[in-house]
Scaffold this motif. Structure first.
Motif, PDB file in Angstrom:
ATOM      1  N   GLN A 622       0.827  -1.299  -0.111  1.00 32.81           N
ATOM      2  CA  GLN A 622      -0.036   0.189  -0.030  1.00 32.81           C
ATOM      3  C   GLN A 622       0.861   1.449   0.192  1.00 32.81           C
ATOM      4  O   GLN A 622       0.523   2.136  -0.772  1.00 32.81           O
ATOM      5  CB  GLN A 622      -0.881  -0.096   1.114  1.00 32.81           C
ATOM      6  CG  GLN A 622      -2.139  -1.023   1.036  1.00 32.81           C
ATOM      7  CD  GLN A 622      -3.056  -0.309  -0.056  1.00 32.81           C
ATOM      8  OE1 GLN A 622      -3.325   0.740   0.053  1.00 32.81           O
ATOM      9  NE2 GLN A 622      -3.906  -1.309  -0.375  1.00 32.81           N
ATOM     10  N   SER A 626       1.728   5.652  -3.155  1.00 33.40           N
ATOM     11  CA  SER A 626       2.023   7.087  -3.076  1.00 33.40           C
ATOM     12  C   SER A 626       3.288   7.444  -4.041  1.00 33.40           C
ATOM     13  O   SER A 626       3.892   8.685  -3.925  1.00 33.40           O
ATOM     14  CB  SER A 626       2.069   7.384  -1.605  1.00 33.40           C
ATOM     15  OG  SER A 626       3.147   7.176  -1.199  1.00 33.40           O
ATOM     16  N   ASN A 671      -0.507   9.985  -8.187  1.00 29.10           N
ATOM     17  CA  ASN A 671      -1.124   9.272  -7.350  1.00 29.10           C
ATOM     18  C   ASN A 671      -2.298  10.140  -7.058  1.00 29.10           C
ATOM     19  O   ASN A 671      -1.772  11.505  -6.674  1.00 29.10           O
ATOM     20  CB  ASN A 671      -0.350   8.676  -6.588  1.00 29.10           C
ATOM     21  CG  ASN A 671       0.562   9.685  -5.511  1.00 29.10           C
ATOM     22  OD1 ASN A 671       0.075  10.133  -4.523  1.00 29.10           O
ATOM     23  ND2 ASN A 671       1.737   9.848  -5.797  1.00 29.10           N
ATOM     24  N   GLN A 672      -3.206   9.695  -6.423  1.00 25.02           N
ATOM     25  CA  GLN A 672      -4.360  10.466  -5.646  1.00 25.02           C
ATOM     26  C   GLN A 672      -3.883  11.404  -4.648  1.00 25.02           C
ATOM     27  O   GLN A 672      -4.482  12.678  -4.602  1.00 25.02           O
ATOM     28  CB  GLN A 672      -5.419   9.520  -5.434  1.00 25.02           C
ATOM     29  CG  GLN A 672      -6.692  10.360  -4.974  1.00 25.02           C
ATOM     30  CD  GLN A 672      -7.483  10.993  -6.143  1.00 25.02           C
ATOM     31  OE1 GLN A 672      -7.638  10.498  -7.281  1.00 25.02           O
ATOM     32  NE2 GLN A 672      -7.930  12.303  -5.873  1.00 25.02           N
ATOM     33  N   ASN A 673      -2.964  11.003  -3.715  1.00 27.64           N
ATOM     34  CA  ASN A 673      -2.614  11.706  -2.568  1.00 27.64           C
ATOM     35  C   ASN A 673      -1.919  13.061  -2.758  1.00 27.64           C
ATOM     36  O   ASN A 673      -2.170  14.108  -2.523  1.00 27.64           O
ATOM     37  CB  ASN A 673      -1.548  10.874  -1.551  1.00 27.64           C
ATOM     38  CG  ASN A 673      -2.270   9.588  -0.955  1.00 27.64           C
ATOM     39  OD1 ASN A 673      -3.613   9.807  -0.749  1.00 27.64           O
ATOM     40  ND2 ASN A 673      -1.828   8.675  -0.615  1.00 27.64           N
ATOM     41  N   ALA A 674      -1.045  13.037  -4.043  1.00 28.32           N
ATOM     42  CA  ALA A 674      -0.374  14.116  -4.558  1.00 28.32           C
ATOM     43  C   ALA A 674      -1.223  14.974  -5.095  1.00 28.32           C
ATOM     44  O   ALA A 674      -0.909  16.333  -4.864  1.00 28.32           O
ATOM     45  CB  ALA A 674       0.749  13.480  -5.509  1.00 28.32           C
ATOM     46  N   CYS A 675      -2.170  14.423  -5.916  1.00 28.96           N
ATOM     47  CA  CYS A 675      -3.144  15.576  -6.467  1.00 28.96           C
ATOM     48  C   CYS A 675      -4.216  16.106  -5.541  1.00 28.96           C
ATOM     49  O   CYS A 675      -4.417  17.292  -5.602  1.00 28.96           O
ATOM     50  CB  CYS A 675      -4.150  14.613  -7.293  1.00 28.96           C
ATOM     51  SG  CYS A 675      -3.267  13.988  -8.884  1.00 28.96           S
ATOM     52  N   ASP A 676      -4.407  15.208  -4.333  1.00 27.04           N
ATOM     53  CA  ASP A 676      -5.393  15.963  -3.415  1.00 27.04           C
ATOM     54  C   ASP A 676      -4.458  17.105  -2.759  1.00 27.04           C
ATOM     55  O   ASP A 676      -5.154  17.946  -2.087  1.00 27.04           O
ATOM     56  CB  ASP A 676      -5.726  14.895  -2.401  1.00 27.04           C
ATOM     57  CG  ASP A 676      -6.877  13.994  -3.041  1.00 27.04           C
ATOM     58  OD1 ASP A 676      -7.574  14.322  -4.228  1.00 27.04           O
ATOM     59  OD2 ASP A 676      -7.027  12.862  -2.456  1.00 27.04           O
ATOM     60  N   ASP A 677      -3.256  16.832  -2.412  1.00 24.44           N
ATOM     61  CA  ASP A 677      -2.542  17.889  -1.892  1.00 24.44           C
ATOM     62  C   ASP A 677      -2.369  19.089  -2.677  1.00 24.44           C
ATOM     63  O   ASP A 677      -2.746  20.289  -2.049  1.00 24.44           O
ATOM     64  CB  ASP A 677      -0.990  17.266  -1.705  1.00 24.44           C
ATOM     65  CG  ASP A 677      -0.145  18.368  -0.770  1.00 24.44           C
ATOM     66  OD1 ASP A 677      -0.444  18.713   0.149  1.00 24.44           O
ATOM     67  OD2 ASP A 677       0.922  18.519  -1.545  1.00 24.44           O
ATOM     68  N   LYS A 680      -5.929  20.917  -2.478  1.00 29.58           N
ATOM     69  CA  LYS A 680      -6.255  21.435  -1.396  1.00 29.58           C
ATOM     70  C   LYS A 680      -5.616  22.891  -1.459  1.00 29.58           C
ATOM     71  O   LYS A 680      -6.047  23.942  -0.736  1.00 29.58           O
ATOM     72  CB  LYS A 680      -5.764  20.695  -0.201  1.00 29.58           C
ATOM     73  CG  LYS A 680      -6.246  21.298   1.381  1.00 29.58           C
ATOM     74  CD  LYS A 680      -5.984  20.387   2.253  1.00 29.58           C
ATOM     75  CE  LYS A 680      -6.336  20.673   3.554  1.00 29.58           C
ATOM     76  NZ  LYS A 680      -5.951  19.977   4.741  1.00 29.58           N
TER      77      LYS A 680
END
Length: 819
Positions: A622, A626, A671-677, A680
């Protein structure tokens, strides 16, 4: 003198003493034919033919029977020569494309006329004429049609066409301006004399002027009016005759009829000594029309001059470096410099660019360091530092260092040449409303003529003494020219303004579509972020006890060997780790996913974890999801790479502005985490990560179908081409690639996100100005025609109103050039 002919290189017979002055030097000719051909070349400013030709010309005597019937025929035939065409023609396969300057275009009806006539020629692929800049962009099939045939067809309908050259256009405009001023001067001086006589005749009517004095003053007025209605009004007659020859109607037709009718009636009254004379009216009428035409010409030539400024950036000459050795081998170190025409440079040539010189061609720096002013591309005046292996572009200015540059493209395919061609195409585009107004304008003149005839008949029966004046007013009061100028003037000024700010409009529909945009979708890497990645962390993965554990240096070298084949921003940080001892084969780049290939006999893949890992591997690893990318061999994870990127400085302000009237979203392969950051930090409400190119297209189409949304996609132009096709408007960052082959509709040459705000603002302003132009043009004609028919408008008011109508439309469009 030389014993061979300068033109055909044949021996000059004894006793022949003929010559032509070329470049301020008398050159010998062998016969009258060669002398005539050479003189025609000089007279038509085609001397560069002798500079660029690769072999002697055909003997002039052979051309005399057929091709020397007129100088125009010869000039047109010369322009079919490949040597000359290389200077101004862009060729792609069997299709050739050229920008021509067309003399004699007085209004948009002329442009429409030329388009209609040329589109009938077999072999014409596309033709668009811009009435504002008086230029035509023509694309034709070279095997079917010659350029000389196109020029002859244009001349046949009464216009003169030449290859577009910015400097020559400026000189031509100055010449036309001088002729205009001469016509105005003669017409104005004579008009004032006629008005003084008219005052005498008017007061004489109340003081019993002697008949012979009255007749004398009328004849003097008649003589003074002749130059005005012949020389002064000549442009109106030629425009009318050109239109009538082709069974078309232009605004020059009713104007010419009005002038001829008024003058003929006055002349008849003078000769027969019966009735009233209108010489003062005719002279003032013509003078006011000429003022209107002149002011319109000045406004249009200014718009055309601003849009032609890109071509002025191209240098005429270049310093080419040649090896002195007979064999150009690597051991040869002796070099010489030669001054050549910039147009002669070909791929592979080496050129020396000294401080302050304009770079003559697109190329790669081989030696030297300098700062280059690229304001013509980006609108940014700050010089850009350049070193070995950096790209430079034609038209940019070298700063403080000597550079040796290897030419990558000939001048006809340079980045600047592409800019000019694409700019012309976008300026010539006509929206649906413009096409409709052009059709209305064609029938409008016929309506004017019918209305004038009806008015003359009606008023002749009810008020004969006013019938003539009312008929004149109807003929000239209305102005269909303003209808046809409403869109092209605005589009020309808008695209010119955007070019200044480093925004290149590649597709014609952009200015129409941008004001309708609901969603702005952004790629993350290289768009919202700078794309200048750095490797933050390398994690070595050992899948099992038996697997070999690689070192960090090894995995970086393997990754670099694969990434070398990609232009994606993620590939750049690996370049410094390239080991050229590693052999690569069968490398395949999967758009938006990753790269696969064989490195030293071993199969490897590098890319997103979501693409490379199996469902089981994703579940077991998992944290790796990221990672920016992972390296896999034989379905085993070898290493994970974590890269860091920086948000662009102007991203925050752009998104804040867009969020007030539009929706914004991120579509990224990261990856979704980098995009969400990122989402935001920038206040972007919708964010989609881990997307392939197909996934991005699916998201766009869903928005389009479910919400009926109009979407603009903003990307770096490297791997976004499939997605660009799905968006209504596609916007690419940067200018390093071949923009003609780019799938983007708009290219931000300065790579600044804030340019999207400029594009949005100018597009909306252009739409508003076009609407204002049409509102004025339709409104003016709808109001003035009934008033003219009713007899409430005098001919003077009609002339002023007609001229003011076109001038107002052009002046309103010129507001787009102001920042």
């Amino acid at each position: 003198m030389s014993s061979t002919c300068f033109h055909c290189d044949e021996l000059i017979p004894q006793g022949i003493n003929l010559g032509v002055t070329i470049n301020q030097k008398l050159q010998p000719m062998c016969c009258i034919g060669c002398q005539a051909v050479a003189q025609t070349i000089v007279d038509n400013n085609l001397i560069q033919y002798y500079q660029f030709r690769t072999e002697p010309a055909q003997k002039g005597a052979q051309l005399i029977p057929e091709q020397l019937k007129t100088q125009h025929n010869l000039k047109n035939k010369l322009l079919d020569e490949d040597v000359l065409q290389s200077e101004f023609i862009y060729q792609e396969g069997d299709l050739k494309e050229a920008i021509l300057t067309i003399d004699g275009i007085s209004c948009a009806a002329c442009a429409w006329l030329i388009e209609m006539q040329l589109s009938k020629l077999k072999g014409i692929d596309n033709i668009s004429v811009n009435a504002t800049t008086q230029r035509a962009t023509i694309k034709w099939q070279d095997k079917v049609l010659q350029l000389s045939d196109i020029l002859a067809a244009i001349e046949h309908i009464g216009y003169q066409a030449l290859p577009f050259k910015a400097n020559e256009v400026e000189l031509r405009n100055k010449t036309i301006s001088k002729v205009f001023i001469k016509r105005l001067g003669i017409s104005g001086i004579l008009m004032m004399q006629i008005l003084m006589i008219a005052v005498g005749l008017y007061f004489g009517a109340f003081s019993d002027m002697a008949e012979h004095n009255r007749v004398y003053l009328r004849w003097v007025s008649f003589i003074l009016a002749v130059p005005i209605v012949s020389y002064g009004a000549f442009p109106f007659y030629t425009g009318a005759l050109n239109a009538l020859k082709l069974k078309r109607l232009s605004m020059d037709v009713p104007v010419s009829i009005a002038i001829i009718l008024a003058f003929t009636a006055s002349a008849w009254a003078t000769i027969t000594e019966q009735g009233e004379v209108y010489f003062e009216s005719v002279s003032m009428f013509t003078f006011l029309l000429l003022i209107g035409k002149f002011l319109e010409f000045r406004a249009r030539s200014y718009a055309a001059q601003v849009s032609a400024n890109l071509l002025r950036l191209m240098p005429m000459t270049a310093t080419r470096i040649k090896k002195s050795c007979e064999l150009l081998d690597s051991s040869c170190e002796e070099q010489t410099e030669e001054l050549v025409a910039a147009k002669q440079l070909v791929k592979g040539d080496m050129v020396l660019i000294k401080p302050g010189e304009v770079i003559p061609s697109d190329g790669l720096i081989i030696t030297g360091n300098s700062h280059v002013n690229e304001a013509m591309l980006s609108g940014e005046q700050t010089p850009v530092a350049k070193a070995v292996n950096d790209n430079v572009f034609a038209g940019t200015i070298n700063g403080d260092g000597n550079l040796t540059v290897q030419v990558k493209r000939p001048s006809s395919h340079s980045f600047l040449s592409q800019l000019i061609r694409l700019s012309e195409q976008s300026q010539a585009h006509k929206p649906k409303l413009a096409l409709f107004s052009d059709k209305v304008a064609q029938y409008f003149v016929a309506i004017i003529l019918v209305t004038a005839i009806g008015s003359a008949i009606y008023w002749q029966q009810h008020m004969p003494e006013e019938a003539f004046w009312i008929t004149l007013s109807v003929l000239v009061a209305t102005c269909p020219c303003a209808l046809s100028l409403a869109t092209p003037t605005a589009l020309t000024c808008a695209t010119t303004r955007l070019n200044r700010d480093g925004i290149m409009i590649k597709s014609a529909h952009v200015m129409e579509t941008i004001p309708k945009i609901d969603y702005f979708a952004f790629d993350k890497t290289g768009t919202l972020t700078t794309g200048e990645f750095a490797i933050d962390k390398v994690e070595i993965i050992k899948s099992d006890i038996n697997s070999t554990k690689h070192t960090e240096k090894e995995v970086l070298a393997i990754a670099a060997a694969l990434e070398f084949h990609s232009e994606h921003p993620l590939a750049k940080p690996f370049q410094q780790h390239r080991d050229f001892n590693l052999q690569t084969d069968a490398v395949s780049v999967q758009s938006g996913q990753g790269i696969s290939g064989i490195v030293d006999g071993q199969n490897y893949k590098i890319g997103k974890a979501s693409w490379l890992l199996t469902a089981k591997q994703k579940k077991e690893n998992q944290p790796l999801l990221s990672a920016s990318c992972v390296l896999v061999s034989r379905d085993k994870i070898i290493a994970a790479f974590y890269l860091v990127d920086k948000i662009r400085d102007d991203a925050q302000s752009l998104i804040k502005t867009l969020n007030t009237h539009h929706h914004t979203l991120i579509l990224s392969g990261d990856n979704q985490n980098a995009c969400d950051d990122i989402a935001k930090k920038l206040s972007i409400s919708q964010c989609y990560g881990n997307l392939s190119a197909t996934d991005k297209m699916a998201v766009l189409r869903n928005k389009q179908q479910v919400k009926n949304a109009t979407i603009a996609m903003v990307g770096d132009g490297v791997n976004d081409s499939p997605v660009f096709g799905a968006a209504h408007v596609s916007i690419a960052m940067g200018c390093g690639t071949d923009i003609a082959k780019s799938g983007a509709d708009v290219i931000l040459l300065n790579s600044k996100l804030e340019s999207i705000n400029t594009l949005n603002h100018i597009s909306i302003k252009t739409k508003r100005i076009i609407f204002q132009n049409y509102l004025w043009a339709f409104g003016y004609n709808a109001i003035v025609l009934p008033l003219a028919v009713s007899g409430f408008i005098t001919p003077y008011m009609a002339v002023i109103g007609m001229s003011a109508s076109s001038i107002l439309v052009i002046s309103n469009s010129l507001r787009l050039l102001k920042k």
